[in-house]
Design a protein around this motif. Structure first.
Motif, PDB file in Angstrom:
ATOM      1  N   ASP A   1       9.169   8.465 -19.726  1.00 24.28           N
ATOM      2  CA  ASP A   1       8.317   7.547 -20.481  1.00 24.28           C
ATOM      3  C   ASP A   1       7.402   6.740 -19.574  1.00 24.28           C
ATOM      4  OD1 ASP A   1       9.453   8.367 -22.842  1.00 24.28           O
ATOM      5  OD2 ASP A   1      10.768   6.647 -23.065  1.00 24.28           O
TER       6      ASP A   1
ATOM      7  N   ASN B   1       3.249   8.038 -23.285  1.00 22.49           N
ATOM      8  CA  ASN B   1       3.697   8.065 -24.679  1.00 22.49           C
ATOM      9  C   ASN B   1       3.918   6.685 -25.287  1.00 22.49           C
ATOM     10  OD1 ASN B   1       5.864   7.435 -23.101  1.00 22.49           O
ATOM     11  ND2 ASN B   1       7.306   8.702 -24.213  1.00 22.49           N
ATOM     12  N   HIS B   2       3.646   5.636 -24.561  1.00 26.02           N
ATOM     13  CA  HIS B   2       3.936   4.280 -25.029  1.00 26.02           C
ATOM     14  C   HIS B   2       3.292   3.987 -26.384  1.00 26.02           C
ATOM     15  CE1 HIS B   2       5.097   0.092 -24.669  1.00 26.02           C
ATOM     16  NE2 HIS B   2       3.877  -0.219 -25.087  1.00 26.02           N
TER      17      HIS B   2
ATOM     18  N   HIS C   1       5.283   5.403 -29.289  1.00 26.94           N
ATOM     19  CA  HIS C   1       6.468   4.609 -29.646  1.00 26.94           C
ATOM     20  C   HIS C   1       6.036   3.417 -30.500  1.00 26.94           C
ATOM     21  CE1 HIS C   1       9.791   6.526 -27.603  1.00 26.94           C
ATOM     22  NE2 HIS C   1       9.075   6.632 -26.503  1.00 26.94           N
TER      23      HIS C   1
ATOM     24  N   TRP D   1       7.132   2.588 -34.358  1.00 29.69           N
ATOM     25  CA  TRP D   1       7.711   1.302 -34.760  1.00 29.69           C
ATOM     26  C   TRP D   1       6.888   0.649 -35.859  1.00 29.69           C
ATOM     27  CZ3 TRP D   1      12.300  -0.489 -34.642  1.00 29.69           C
ATOM     28  CH2 TRP D   1      13.187  -0.115 -33.638  1.00 29.69           C
TER      29      TRP D   1
ATOM     30  N   ASN E   1      10.158  -4.370 -26.168  1.00 25.02           N
ATOM     31  CA  ASN E   1      10.230  -3.644 -24.899  1.00 25.02           C
ATOM     32  C   ASN E   1      11.493  -4.012 -24.135  1.00 25.02           C
ATOM     33  OD1 ASN E   1       7.908  -2.094 -25.080  1.00 25.02           O
ATOM     34  ND2 ASN E   1       6.616  -3.684 -24.230  1.00 25.02           N
TER      35      ASN E   1
ATOM     36  N   ASN F   1      18.258   0.327 -29.012  1.00 32.81           N
ATOM     37  CA  ASN F   1      18.196   0.469 -30.459  1.00 32.81           C
ATOM     38  C   ASN F   1      19.209  -0.441 -31.141  1.00 32.81           C
ATOM     39  OD1 ASN F   1      16.098   2.286 -30.611  1.00 32.81           O
ATOM     40  ND2 ASN F   1      17.393   4.080 -30.924  1.00 32.81           N
TER      41      ASN F   1
ATOM     42  N   LYS G   1      13.633   6.568 -36.604  1.00 31.30           N
ATOM     43  CA  LYS G   1      12.526   6.099 -35.767  1.00 31.30           C
ATOM     44  C   LYS G   1      12.134   7.174 -34.746  1.00 31.30           C
ATOM     45  CE  LYS G   1      10.568   4.171 -32.133  1.00 31.30           C
ATOM     46  NZ  LYS G   1      10.544   4.828 -30.822  1.00 31.30           N
ATOM     47  N   GLU G   2      13.112   7.847 -34.177  1.00 29.32           N
ATOM     48  CA  GLU G   2      12.829   8.907 -33.201  1.00 29.32           C
ATOM     49  C   GLU G   2      12.069  10.058 -33.850  1.00 29.32           C
ATOM     50  OE1 GLU G   2      12.688  10.907 -29.546  1.00 29.32           O
ATOM     51  OE2 GLU G   2      13.126   8.816 -29.995  1.00 29.32           O
TER      52      GLU G   2
ATOM     53  N   TYR H   1       8.483   9.026 -34.135  1.00 33.21           N
ATOM     54  CA  TYR H   1       7.863   9.125 -32.814  1.00 33.21           C
ATOM     55  C   TYR H   1       7.529  10.578 -32.466  1.00 33.21           C
ATOM     56  CZ  TYR H   1       7.927   9.855 -27.788  1.00 33.21           C
ATOM     57  OH  TYR H   1       7.649  10.290 -26.521  1.00 33.21           O
TER      58      TYR H   1
ATOM     59  N   TYR I   1       3.859  12.108 -31.762  1.00 31.72           N
ATOM     60  CA  TYR I   1       3.538  12.464 -30.381  1.00 31.72           C
ATOM     61  C   TYR I   1       3.344  13.962 -30.162  1.00 31.72           C
ATOM     62  CZ  TYR I   1       3.632  12.285 -25.289  1.00 31.72           C
ATOM     63  OH  TYR I   1       3.317  12.402 -23.962  1.00 31.72           O
TER      64      TYR I   1
END
Length: 94
Positions: A11, A17-18, A21, A25, A46, A50, A73-74, A77, A81
C-alpha cells in the motif's frame, strides 16, 4: 553486508491505492450513514485497525460483525481499484 532481498509494503509503496481505500470508505459511510470526509479520514481513520474503526462507527460489536463489515469494505475497495490497478511509476524497473 550484502543485501539478499528487499521487503516492501504494498500500500502506497508498490501501488498507489490510497485514494481507492478512501473511496471505498466513503461508499461504506453512505450506506451506513455515518459522517466521513477527507479530514476525518486523514485524522481519524489512517493507521487504525478494522476492529478499532468498526467499533468506533457501530459501538460494541462482535468479532463476526467486524469480519463481515471488513469483508464488505474490502470488496468495495477491490471493485473500485481493480479497474485502475497498476504499479507505481518506476517500481518495475527498480
Amino acid at each position: 553486508m550484502k543485501h539478499k532481498g528487499f521487503i516492501f509494503d504494498m500500500d502506497g509503496v508498490v501501488v498507489d491505492n490510497h485514494k481507492f481505500h478512501f473511496k471505498a470508505w466513503m461508499e461504506f459511510s453512505k450506506k451506513y450513514k455515518f459522517p466521513l470526509d477527507s479530514n476525518i479520514y486523514r485524522d481519524t481513520y489512517n493507521g487504525k485497525t478494522n476492529a478499532d474503526l468498526f467499533r468506533m462507527i457501530f459501538g460494541e460489536i462482535s468479532l463476526e460483525e467486524i469480519q463481515n463489515y471488513g469483508a464488505e469494505k474490502e470488496n468495495l475497495y477491490q471493485t473500485l481499484y481493480k479497474q485502475e490497478m497498476k504499479p507505481h511509476l518506476g517500481i518495475i524497473e527498480f
